[in-house]
Design a protein around this motif. Sequence first.
Motif, PDB file in Angstrom:
ATOM      1  N   SER A   1      -3.240 -34.456  21.061  1.00 14.28           N
ATOM      2  CA  SER A   1      -2.278 -35.455  20.567  1.00 14.28           C
ATOM      3  C   SER A   1      -2.182 -36.651  21.504  1.00 14.28           C
ATOM      4  O   SER A   1      -1.946 -37.778  21.063  1.00 14.28           O
ATOM      5  CB  SER A   1      -0.898 -34.823  20.406  1.00 14.28           C
ATOM      6  OG  SER A   1      -0.895 -33.852  19.385  1.00 14.28           O
TER       7      SER A   1
ATOM      8  N   HIS B   1       2.317 -30.286  16.889  1.00 11.97           N
ATOM      9  CA  HIS B   1       1.110 -30.363  17.700  1.00 11.97           C
ATOM     10  C   HIS B   1       1.354 -31.029  19.049  1.00 11.97           C
ATOM     11  O   HIS B   1       0.714 -30.693  20.036  1.00 11.97           O
ATOM     12  CB  HIS B   1       0.032 -31.181  16.962  1.00 11.97           C
ATOM     13  CG  HIS B   1      -0.675 -30.416  15.899  1.00 11.97           C
ATOM     14  ND1 HIS B   1      -1.498 -31.024  14.963  1.00 11.97           N
ATOM     15  CD2 HIS B   1      -0.698 -29.096  15.603  1.00 11.97           C
ATOM     16  CE1 HIS B   1      -2.002 -30.108  14.149  1.00 11.97           C
ATOM     17  NE2 HIS B   1      -1.516 -28.938  14.504  1.00 11.97           N
TER      18      HIS B   1
ATOM     19  N   SER C   1      -3.532 -28.382  21.493  1.00 14.08           N
ATOM     20  CA  SER C   1      -3.106 -29.341  20.471  1.00 14.08           C
ATOM     21  C   SER C   1      -2.316 -30.487  21.099  1.00 14.08           C
ATOM     22  O   SER C   1      -2.421 -31.649  20.669  1.00 14.08           O
ATOM     23  CB  SER C   1      -2.254 -28.658  19.399  1.00 14.08           C
ATOM     24  OG  SER C   1      -0.997 -28.249  19.918  1.00 14.08           O
TER      25      SER C   1
END
Length: 269
Positions: free
Chosen positions: A124, A210, A120
């Motif tokens: 990002s 995230h 994640s």
Amino acid sequence: MTHPFPVLFIHGLWLHSTSWQPWIDLFRKEGYAPSAPGWPGDPDTVEEARQNPESIADRGIDDVVDHYAAIIRGMEAPPILVGHSFGGMIAQKLLGQNLAAAAVAIDAAQIKGVLPLPLSALRSTLPVFRNPANKHRAVSLTAEQFRFAFGNALTEKESDALYEQWTIPAPGKPLFEAAAANFNPSSPAKVDTANSGRGPLLLMSGGQDHTVPETVTRATVKQYRHSEAVTEFLAFPDRGHSLTIDSGWREVADEALAWLRRQHLEARR
């Protein structure tokens, strides 16, 4: 005669320094002397930063650390630092250099020694890493990218409102430096985690983050295992990377204030 304790707020990537204004108002009300100077090259307003991204481009971690170190040396006393994301990394570096009385690092970017990031976190930062030339550019997020990286624990409406209010282009260089940290012995992402004479440190984490997942913050805490100085951890299980600017910011700020009081860093010294 007592004086208000100085507090320096340090923003991270993609947010303008003025996003700290509610925190500044609260800390001033509580008796501290807060300020939130931007990164080197940051224009004074969100709108100016969006119109002039080249002013922010190609600024690395050391540039930002040196910028804040110079600000601190011009202050009457070492401040308390409160940093978010890359601002949290910068705060840890300055604390390790004994330039601060204490630091609160919120969802801090990974420092050297922390193992590779979860998927994640890679997603990002993909808007930066998809093009190697972005190391020397300033990169903006779309509203959709912001929702994944910052606003995933919010409604789409709140995330989009925060995006419109606070986001600015961010230099890609710090992300490239952090990504290569464990392969570079002299990485600017290196922090003096063994310093036992530094001030206290609180590492905060959003459990739904995230961009800097809680596993990263917990791994950062372990990097301080050889220091006898105070190092504490606090998680907000339902919060994402937006936790300093979204509608629940006050809970995070109140916890920071309560922790400072427990460290006997009252508003006046």
